[in-house]
Design an enzyme around this catalytic site. Structure first.
Site, PDB file in Angstrom:
ATOM      1  CB  ALA A  94      42.115  32.625  37.350  1.00 54.84           C
ATOM      2  CE  LYS A  95      45.171  37.184  43.396  1.00 54.70           C
ATOM      3  NZ  LYS A  95      45.928  37.370  42.143  1.00 54.70           N
ATOM      4  NE  ARG A  96      38.354  32.290  36.665  1.00 51.82           N
ATOM      5  CZ  ARG A  96      38.128  33.411  36.015  1.00 51.82           C
ATOM      6  NH1 ARG A  96      37.744  34.493  36.656  1.00 51.82           N
ATOM      7  NH2 ARG A  96      38.275  33.474  34.704  1.00 51.82           N
TER       8      ARG A  96
END
Length: 274
Positions: A94-96
């Protein structure tokens, strides 16, 4: 069972360092599935069932689902993996990267809504953007460190003048993940297979944290160089391949072709260990 325990069990059971990335693009689907976003779950579930005995992890990329309003299919897929491949951990890509209450909500999304075992994060906003994920006991979080894309050097390859020794930014992130940020042993790092020298440097600075290594296959990363740079008997690596496996065939035999490609990659990684 913690994420690390599940990872170690999958590695031993399946004899694998390979992670299959699930990046569903309906335009690339085979046969009668082609172009049909309502069949994302069907496509991915077939891939999962064909490769579950060959992998250390699965890595669904959330954007490929959200772009087609297929979040419900992602939830269905996560449940399918828990039911049919219970010993294989799932990393939600998700690379939040946000702070405070927003990060808390993203953590709930990853770990409670989707039931992921681990998630990918950007560390750019600092430790308070990472800490909410670490409150979820037994879950993992992989920080972007030295990524496989050419533009990664724009920031990751810059030196930090205010830090002793003026390390590269990616080196500083590696030290933080190995040391003060890794409060409960939940952190890992994302390092690209296209930069084996940097993988080796990250492993030197972070000798025990798990490394998630994308870029083998379609992006051109070399499996043997990757393993030699990052694998250590007491330090796990998770080598991801997505397109080269899930789109190994454009025909009705796509699941069988994915299984064959996964087996070939897994065996190459295991040979490199030896």
């Amino acid at each position: 069972m913690t994420f690390l325990d599940k990872l170690a069990t999958a590695q031993q059971t399946n004899g694998s360092l390979l992670c299959v990335g699930l990046d569903p693009e309906p335009a690339k689907f085979p046969g009668q599935l082609k172009g049909d976003a309502s069949r994302i779950y069907d496509f991915c579930a077939r891939i999962v069932d064909a490769t579950a005995g060959l992998v250390i992890a699965f890595k669904p990329q959330i954007a490929y689902f959200a772009a087609h309003r297929a979040e419900a299919q992602l939830e269905q897929l996560m449940e399918h993996m828990r039911r049919n491949a219970p010993g294989v951990p799932v990393i939600l890509d998700a690379k939040r990267g946000d702070i405070g209450s927003t990060a808390e909500q993203y953590a709930i999304e990853a770990f409670e809504r989707y039931g992921a075992d681990a998630v990918t994060l950007s560390p750019f906003m600092g430790f308070d953007s990472v800490a909410p994920y670490l409150k979820h006991q037994g879950k993992g979080a992989f920080l972007l460190c030295r990524t496989s894309n050419p533009g990664g050097s724009d920031l990751q390859g810059q030196r930090l003048a205010d830090i002793e020794g003026q390390p590269f930014l990616y080196e500083h992130v590696a030290r933080l993940a190995q040391g003060p940020w890794n409060l409960n042993g939940q952190l890992g790092l994302v390092v690209g297979a296209t930069y084996p020298a940097e993988i080796e440097r990250v492993r030197e600075l972070a000798p025990t944290v798990p490394l998630l290594i994308p870029g083998v296959g379609a992006q051109g990363g070399d499996a043997v160089a990757t393993v030699r740079a990052g694998w250590r008997p007491d330090a796990p690596i998770i080598v991801n391949s997505s397109r080269a496996i899930i789109y190994a065939s454009s025909g009705d035999d796509f699941a069988e072709a994915a299984q064959k490609a996964a087996r070939t990659t897994r065996d190459a990684l295991e040979t490199a260990k030896a």
